[in-house]
Design a protein around this motif. Structure first.
Motif, PDB file in Angstrom:
ATOM      1  N   TYR A  99       0.836  -1.204   0.000  1.00  0.00           N
ATOM      2  CA  TYR A  99       0.000   0.000   0.000  1.00  0.00           C
ATOM      3  C   TYR A  99       0.871   1.255   0.000  1.00  0.00           C
ATOM      4  O   TYR A  99       0.599   2.217  -0.741  1.00  0.00           O
ATOM      5  CB  TYR A  99      -0.917   0.017   1.227  1.00  0.00           C
ATOM      6  CG  TYR A  99      -2.169  -0.805   1.082  1.00  0.00           C
ATOM      7  CD1 TYR A  99      -3.000  -0.676  -0.037  1.00  0.00           C
ATOM      8  CD2 TYR A  99      -2.560  -1.699   2.078  1.00  0.00           C
ATOM      9  CE1 TYR A  99      -4.168  -1.430  -0.167  1.00  0.00           C
ATOM     10  CE2 TYR A  99      -3.722  -2.455   1.958  1.00  0.00           C
ATOM     11  CZ  TYR A  99      -4.521  -2.322   0.834  1.00  0.00           C
ATOM     12  OH  TYR A  99      -5.669  -3.066   0.715  1.00  0.00           O
ATOM     13  N   GLN A 152      -5.061  -6.864  -4.179  1.00  0.00           N
ATOM     14  CA  GLN A 152      -4.580  -5.605  -3.617  1.00  0.00           C
ATOM     15  C   GLN A 152      -4.240  -4.617  -4.717  1.00  0.00           C
ATOM     16  O   GLN A 152      -4.533  -3.421  -4.595  1.00  0.00           O
ATOM     17  CB  GLN A 152      -3.372  -5.841  -2.714  1.00  0.00           C
ATOM     18  CG  GLN A 152      -2.937  -4.565  -1.992  1.00  0.00           C
ATOM     19  CD  GLN A 152      -1.775  -4.789  -1.048  1.00  0.00           C
ATOM     20  OE1 GLN A 152      -1.187  -5.861  -1.009  1.00  0.00           O
ATOM     21  NE2 GLN A 152      -1.437  -3.782  -0.270  1.00  0.00           N
ATOM     22  N   ILE A 196      -5.628  -0.825  -5.080  1.00  0.00           N
ATOM     23  CA  ILE A 196      -4.748   0.345  -5.225  1.00  0.00           C
ATOM     24  C   ILE A 196      -5.082   1.085  -6.509  1.00  0.00           C
ATOM     25  O   ILE A 196      -5.181   2.324  -6.521  1.00  0.00           O
ATOM     26  CB  ILE A 196      -3.275  -0.110  -5.216  1.00  0.00           C
ATOM     27  CG1 ILE A 196      -2.887  -0.605  -3.826  1.00  0.00           C
ATOM     28  CG2 ILE A 196      -2.354   1.043  -5.650  1.00  0.00           C
ATOM     29  CD1 ILE A 196      -1.515  -1.250  -3.755  1.00  0.00           C
TER      30      ILE A 196
END
Length: 373
Positions: free
Chosen positions: A261, A359, A363
């Motif tokens: 992240y 993920q 993002i």
């Protein structure tokens, strides 16, 4: 397919054989309540933390409540804590008959503002209940000094901080007792409810064991002091024993997700924009949840729904603003930082088995939404 902030199925697919073996081990043991698995987990969890005693209970809320009672907290007492927490922290205080007293949190890390605690202490104050929130520890040194000066107990709420460290010390080893939850979403989670209390004090542990078992000690039929039925289940205890051996790997997996992240969103952060979690000096974060902040939070969440991404807010309603705690007398604006955060924070998907491609999709979608604001 919708992406949620937490999903146990990828982990279960990997660990399924061991989990089912744990169930079979208990069912074939001949003892289904307070048996070998509970005793084994209690010994192993205490040893993992380097403390003397662990008492397994049925959930994290009762871990807090029974720990407070074992520390002598009861009607007429006050317990200082925060409002930026899950309601069970405060419900546990209320259940003892004590009064919760709130102090505000810090803007930088959302944790208890230790500079405000001294002003909240009164002759009725019996305990401090710091919450190690979102995966990192509160600043314990000033709380310890205050407790020593005023003769107070410290109960750590470690429901979100399994494996977190503060200046080298594990969460749960810095107070008079520490309460843990093993709800399935936790860093160390069961396949249902569960909880535990750690302490180095033999007397506190003895009181806990009576309290979780009706107040009985020597025999089932004799109540020594009024207690509860709050026993950790054998099946969950055996599953937790297996998962405890993987706790370090779970923590590293969460930190890897946090690093992705940071790498994927770093250029979109800054004043007035997205704020990522900050780790305080001396802390080792375990990222129970990955909480970010943005002044246009609600717009962002709605936009991400169109990408089939359902995010969470931890927590949208500070406890002191809830109808059930109106009797405490806190007015709107009494905890300004807590109330401001409640309108800006939200959680991104976070669990150690989060697939990198999932993920990356989160993002990418978040970048698209933020750029369009």
């Amino acid at each position: 397919m919708t992406t949620y902030v937490w999903d146990y199925l990828p982990e279960y697919a990997t660990e399924r054989k061991d989990i089912l073996d744990a169930v079979e081990t208990v069912f074939a043991s001949g003892q289904l309540v307070l048996g070998k698995s509970v005793r084994g987990f209690e010994e192993e969890y205490a040893a993992w933390h380097g403390v003397r005693h662990c008492t397994g209970v049925d959930n994290g809320t009762n871990a807090l409540k029974l720990a407070l009672q074992a520390l002598g907290v009861g009607p007429g007492d006050e317990v200082i804590t925060v409002s930026n927490t899950a309601a069970p922290t405060v419900l546990a205080i209320d259940a003892t008959g004590a009064r919760p007293v709130f102090v505000d949190v810090r803007e930088s890390d959302f944790l208890i503002d230790t500079d405000r605690v001294a002003d909240a202490i009164t002759p009725r104050t019996k305990a401090l209940l710091p919450v190690h929130l979102y995966g990192q520890c509160a600043d314990m040194a000033p709380l310890t000094r205050l407790a020593e000066r005023h003769g107070l107990k410290i109960l750590e709420d470690c429901a979100q901080a399994h494996g977190a460290r503060h200046h080298g010390r594990l969460a749960g080893t810095m107070g008079d007792a520490a309460a843990f939850s093993f709800y399935p979403t936790k860093v160390l989670g069961a396949y249902g409810d569960g909880g535990a209390v750690l302490t180095d004090d033999a007397g506190t542990d003895a009181r806990l064991r009576r309290l979780r078992y009706y107040g009985m000690e020597k025999t089932y039929y004799v109540v020594e002091t009024p207690g509860h039925n709050s026993r950790l289940d054998e099946v969950h205890a055996e599953i937790l024993r297996r998962k405890l051996t993987r706790l370090d790997a779970y923590v590293e997996g969460r930190r890897a997700v946090a690093r992705r992240y940071e790498e994927g969103l770093a250029d979109l952060t800054g004043p007035g924009g997205l704020l990522l979690p900050a780790t305080n000096p001396g802390n080792e974060h375990v990222y129970y949840v990955y909480v970010v902040r943005h002044p246009r939070r609600d717009e962002i969440i709605e936009a991400l729904k169109r990408h089939d991404i359902a995010l969470n807010i931890s927590y949208p309603w500070p406890v002191h603003t809830m109808t059930g705690f109106r009797h405490l007398g806190y007015e709107a604006g009494s905890l300004p930082v807590t109330e401001r955060l409640a309108g800006e924070i939200f959680s991104l998907p976070m669990y150690p088995s989060l697939p990198p491609e999932t993920q990356d999709r989160v993002i990418g979608a978040l970048r698209e939404v933020l750029t369009a604001l």
